[in-house]
Design an enzyme around this catalytic site. Structure first.
Site, mmCIF file in Angstrom:
data_model
loop_
_atom_site.group_PDB
_atom_site.id
_atom_site.type_symbol
_atom_site.label_atom_id
_atom_site.label_comp_id
_atom_site.label_asym_id
_atom_site.label_seq_id
_atom_site.Cartn_x
_atom_site.Cartn_y
_atom_site.Cartn_z
ATOM 1 N N PRO A 85 49.345 35.218 32.491
ATOM 2 C CA PRO A 85 50.512 36.086 33.484
ATOM 3 C C PRO A 85 49.915 37.211 34.848
ATOM 4 C CG PRO A 85 51.127 36.193 31.066
ATOM 5 C CD PRO A 85 49.583 36.328 31.427
ATOM 6 N N GLU A 86 50.581 36.758 36.020
ATOM 7 C CA GLU A 86 49.798 37.286 36.765
ATOM 8 C C GLU A 86 51.341 38.503 37.466
ATOM 9 O OE1 GLU A 86 48.751 34.792 40.474
ATOM 10 O OE2 GLU A 86 48.168 33.532 38.806
#
Length: 277
Positions: free
Chosen positions: A2-3
């Site tokens: 997850p960015e």
DNA sequence: ACGTTGTCCTGTCTGC
DNA sequence: TGCAGACAGGACAACG
């Protein structure tokens, strides 16, 4: 994994489900995910508290509780925070479920992470900004302080490769491997370009690419290549819009050349050798 | 001060 | 087919 767009999506999907909810109990099955304090202390402190606010800083999700403490959640590569409603709460935990928060009304929040890299820290809310994780974060990409000129000055002062600087959380936070590749494709910049060789026009393209790619990815609710799902367990759809990441050997959508993949600073870097100079 | 490398883990893919 | 080895979106410590 997850960015920024994925963590933002997790926050937005969980917010309406868990805001104001009381944590009646918590269980931790894999102790290393609790960074601090001890697992027992963590469970004791969290129990009985209500969730009063969700925030995002870079790739971290912050959950503020009504006892003046906050959880700082790092998803790393494969972490997930899943809201489980009454209909599914009887579904057994799988081997990757490392912590469960039992909320009022019989619903749950489950933390899963196949690679076990994710971490949860519990600190005083007033101390969040002084923790090592948050202290080292640079600007949010959408912060007004981040401008073309500011990027230009920064890139001029460094000699690292542009891709690595984009992923440097102490400069701008929230960009990881996927979005750095996509931003550089948009900008037409080779990932190994030394940052201080970029012209102001090129920096402008990087800035515009950053804003466009991150905004589009948030609109599409993130990129689900492997493990990523939002707080409701739904996949995002930005993976369909990726231009270079994961497209090694495919034709560039702009010029038809073959997308290639190399290593930049130990990370894979996908780019079009014709479009990106 | 900066860049590079190894580490934390498991699942999946690749090539022999 | 089976298996060993490489590799994966992140962050951090240790080292040169």
């Amino acid at each position: 994994m997850p960015e920024l767009p994925e963590v933002e999506t997790i926050k937005r999907t969980l917010e309406p489900k868990i805001l104001g909810r009381r944590i009646e109990n918590a269980e931790v099955f894999y102790c290393s995910i609790i960074k601090c304090p001890s697992v027992n202390e963590f469970v004791d402190k969290v129990k009985g508290c209500s969730i009063i606010k969700l925030r995002r800083r870079g790739k971290y999700l912050l959950i503020d509780l009504d006892n003046s403490s906050s959880m700082i959640i790092s998803f790393r590569m494969t972490g997930q925070l899943l809201y489980v409603d009454k209909n599914n709460v009887g579904y057994p935990y799988d081997r990757h479920t490392h912590a469960v928060f039992k909320l009022e009304n019989g619903v749950e929040l489950r933390f899963r992470d196949p690679r076990k890299f994710g971490r949860i820290a519990l600190v005083k809310t007033s101390e969040v900004e002084n923790t090592k994780e948050i202290l080292k974060l640079g600007y949010e990409p959408f912060s007004p302080e981040v401008t073309e000129d500011m990027l230009f000055q920064f890139f001029k002062s460094r000699r690292g490769k542009i891709k690595q600087l984009l992923m440097d959380q102490s400069f701008i936070c929230g960009i990881g491997n996927i979005y750095s590749d996509e931003i550089l494709f948009y900008a037409g910049i080779h990932p190994e370009r030394t940052s201080n060789t970029l012209t102001i026009e090129e920096v402008r393209a990087v800035y515009n690419g950053m804003v466009k790619v991150l905004n589009e990815a948030i609109e599409q609710r993130g990129t689900s290549i492997k493990d990523y799902v939002d707080g409701k367990g739904d996949k995002g759809s930005y993976q369909h819009l990726l231009k270079v990441y994961g497209r090694k050997g495919e034709k560039c959508c702009r010029c038809g050349s073959e997308i290639i993949c190399t290593k930049v600073g130990g990370r894979t870097a996908h780019f079009c050798p014709h479009c990106q100079k």
